[in-house]
Design a protein around this motif. Structure first.
Motif: not given
Length: 202
Positions: A26-28, A32, A43, A66, A78, A97
């Motif tokens: 779940e990096e954004g 994700s 978001d 997050i 994560n 990323r």
């Protein structure tokens, strides 16, 4: 669905004899797994967009958002933040990323993200050791190698990982990139005692 995810994780934990790591990417942005599903969560900006802002607090804020929803669903790991320094514009695997091409700026944002995750009980798994921002290959699809020497990586790629270690990251994810200038062969980092034990842990 929202309720199914909570139920699945709750039951998994309840019926396990042992404590479990429950993790996801779940990096954004594009990577994700929760935010890009049918589950409705807030978001956040991509790492590249966060990197364009001069304030590392933005990385903290995104990671805090997050971590909040991950914790709500029962996750405790994560697979983030990305600590790769994006020095190769043709590297599509990393793309947006990464927090950017400046190792010092990336280091500051990695530190902020780790702090936010772990304050909420989400273990940060910093990735992708030893740093894959300079390669062209997509390691999901094929083998790849960095041509950098150890001294070069210490001055660039390692800096965000040093920041992560100093910030108390719970985990570091090894990549499958090979580093023949360091190891002398094409052994992937993920299988190299030199890269994992001597260089990283050492």
């Amino acid at each position: 669905s929202d309720s199914q995810l909570k139920e699945m994780i709750s039951n998994t934990i309840m019926y396990s004899k042992y404590p479990l790591f429950i993790g996801t990417d779940e990096e954004g942005g594009e990577v994700s797994r929760i935010a890009n599903s049918s589950i409705d969560v807030t978001d956040v900006l991509t790492a590249a967009e966060i990197g364009e802002d001069g304030d590392p607090q933005q990385a903290y804020n995104a990671a805090n958002t997050i971590a909040s929803y991950m914790k709500e669903y029962g996750f405790n790991v994560n697979f983030a933040p990305v600590a790769d320094v994006a020095t190769n514009p043709s590297n599509e695997m990393i793309g947006d990323r990464s927090y950017g091409a400046d190792a010092t700026a990336v280091s500051a944002r990695v530190k902020s993200a780790i702090q936010a995750y772990q304050e909420q009980g989400i273990s940060a798994c910093t990735k992708h050791w030893p740093g894959i921002g300079d390669i062209a290959e997509d390691l999901h699809e094929s083998a790849g190698a960095t041509t950098k020497a150890l001294s070069d990586m210490r001055e660039m790629e390692f800096l965000p990982f040093i920041s992560a270690i100093e910030s108390g990251t719970d985990m570091i994810m090894a990549s499958h990139v090979s580093a023949p200038e360091i190891t002398g062969d094409d052994t992937p980092t993920s299988l190299s005692s030199l890269m994992l034990t001597d260089v990283l842990r050492g």
